[in-house]
Design a protein around this motif. Sequence first.
Motif, mmCIF file in Angstrom:
data_model
loop_
_atom_site.group_PDB
_atom_site.id
_atom_site.type_symbol
_atom_site.label_atom_id
_atom_site.label_comp_id
_atom_site.label_asym_id
_atom_site.label_seq_id
_atom_site.Cartn_x
_atom_site.Cartn_y
_atom_site.Cartn_z
ATOM 1 N N TYR A 104 0.730 -1.230 -0.030
ATOM 2 C CA TYR A 104 -0.051 -0.058 -0.019
ATOM 3 C C TYR A 104 0.894 1.457 -0.116
ATOM 4 N N VAL A 105 2.330 1.238 0.040
ATOM 5 C CA VAL A 105 3.018 2.381 -0.095
ATOM 6 C C VAL A 105 3.049 2.882 -1.707
ATOM 7 N N PHE A 106 2.564 2.025 -2.372
ATOM 8 C CA PHE A 106 2.317 2.486 -3.962
ATOM 9 C C PHE A 106 0.964 2.622 -4.243
ATOM 10 N N ASP A 107 0.727 3.696 -5.203
ATOM 11 C CA ASP A 107 -0.783 3.923 -5.712
ATOM 12 C C ASP A 107 -1.316 2.941 -6.702
ATOM 13 N N GLY A 108 -0.590 1.647 -7.125
ATOM 14 C CA GLY A 108 -1.199 0.860 -7.951
ATOM 15 C C GLY A 108 -1.672 1.209 -9.246
ATOM 16 N N LYS A 142 9.117 4.840 -7.152
ATOM 17 C CA LYS A 142 8.392 6.053 -6.383
ATOM 18 C C LYS A 142 7.170 5.436 -5.629
ATOM 19 N N VAL A 143 7.301 5.916 -4.380
ATOM 20 C CA VAL A 143 6.206 5.326 -3.802
ATOM 21 C C VAL A 143 5.088 6.595 -3.899
ATOM 22 N N ASN A 144 3.739 6.320 -3.483
ATOM 23 C CA ASN A 144 2.786 7.274 -3.659
ATOM 24 C C ASN A 144 1.595 6.596 -2.908
ATOM 25 N N PRO A 145 1.475 6.518 -1.583
ATOM 26 C CA PRO A 145 0.392 5.915 -1.170
ATOM 27 C C PRO A 145 -1.054 6.615 -1.265
ATOM 28 N N ILE A 146 -1.904 6.058 -1.317
ATOM 29 C CA ILE A 146 -3.382 6.673 -1.618
ATOM 30 C C ILE A 146 -4.175 6.572 -0.346
ATOM 31 N N ASN A 147 -4.154 5.970 0.820
ATOM 32 C CA ASN A 147 -4.716 5.913 1.865
ATOM 33 C C ASN A 147 -3.853 6.090 3.305
ATOM 34 N N ASP A 201 -12.483 -7.866 -8.846
ATOM 35 C CA ASP A 201 -11.505 -8.800 -9.912
ATOM 36 C C ASP A 201 -10.537 -7.657 -10.684
ATOM 37 N N ASP A 202 -10.587 -6.355 -10.197
ATOM 38 C CA ASP A 202 -9.760 -5.441 -11.008
ATOM 39 C C ASP A 202 -8.523 -4.902 -10.051
ATOM 40 N N GLN A 203 -8.362 -5.548 -8.894
ATOM 41 C CA GLN A 203 -7.320 -5.272 -8.061
ATOM 42 C C GLN A 203 -6.484 -6.543 -8.027
ATOM 43 N N VAL A 204 -5.243 -6.399 -8.332
ATOM 44 C CA VAL A 204 -4.258 -7.600 -8.602
ATOM 45 C C VAL A 204 -3.126 -7.482 -7.533
ATOM 46 N N GLY A 205 -2.687 -8.620 -6.904
ATOM 47 C CA GLY A 205 -1.612 -8.869 -6.194
ATOM 48 C C GLY A 205 -1.202 -10.116 -5.795
ATOM 49 N N SER A 206 -0.393 -10.486 -4.913
ATOM 50 C CA SER A 206 -0.024 -11.740 -4.380
ATOM 51 C C SER A 206 -0.260 -11.968 -2.910
ATOM 52 N N PRO A 271 -5.292 0.237 -4.085
ATOM 53 C CA PRO A 271 -4.391 0.357 -5.296
ATOM 54 C C PRO A 271 -4.932 -1.102 -6.067
ATOM 55 N N PHE A 272 -4.994 -0.709 -7.501
ATOM 56 C CA PHE A 272 -5.508 -1.627 -8.431
ATOM 57 C C PHE A 272 -4.371 -2.439 -8.623
#
Length: 304
Positions: A104-108, A142-147, A201-206, A271-272
């Motif tokens: 979550y440090v990234f904006d996705g 680059k990080v850009n947290p959104i919450n 289904d539009d948020q992707v991660g591990s 993040p997406f």
Amino acid sequence: MKKILITGINGQLGYDVVRELDKRGYEAIGLDRKIMNLTNSEEIRRVFNDISPDGIIHCAAYTAVDAAEDNIELCERVNALAVKDIAKCAKYLDIPMIYISTDYVFDGMKGINQNNVDEVDYTIEYNNICKEFYLEYTEDDKVNPINVYGRTKYEGEKYVRDILDKYYIVRISWVFGENGNNFIDTMLRLSKDRDELNVIDDQVGSPTYTKDLAPLLVDMLESDRYGTYHATNDGYCSWYEFAKEIFDVAGVDIKVNPITTDMYPTKAKRPFNSKMSKEKLKNNNFRNLRSWKSAVKDYVENIK
């Protein structure tokens, strides 16, 4: 015997870290909020002085992502200022620190912005195409947290980097483990009372299995290959694909419908794209975690 201090032992990761340390012959000293209140700087210093550990694995955090939007001061105190206090103690004792961070440090938006997708069109068909654009984040991106949660966790990262030389910042995502509630538990619980479920289904991660992550963290503590790392189970999926795999492995017959993020509004933005490259682990001779599907199978069989 080396003494290792672990925060957040009542959580999923802290529980498995203690078990791994015990297995390797360390004196694992687990802390919860009753022993060390992360909102109290004096208490943090007193605990470190009393224990004088040889290393610290800091798993505790304020992780209620939506609640954090309304509890900003508490979230900052736990996820940032307490980390500053702990890092100062580690510096004084000259011991290594492992700090658990987050995707979550990234904006996705990596791969989405680069392909001139100015706005995400909330249709299943479009987002299936959009997911193909998603690119892996590296540790140097680059990080850009959104919450609020992501911002405070990144503030914690900055304190660790500024204060310490002997540190590991380990970013993880979509955590599940046997000592606490998680997405797998939630899906299996909901399936008992429902014939169908709607899952994003539009948020992707591990997904990250704490039983797999814990040995890697101890490996890090035993080395001196310091720095920032991404550490999740191998492979990627959406929450919808994650849910489908859970039900397939568990043998649960239920209809799962893919939905878009705007169809399930939450207080905090998510993040997406949470794809994180694990190349740095491999390049520094650390173990890569097994596939997320294998981990899910193991977890579901264990909780049965």
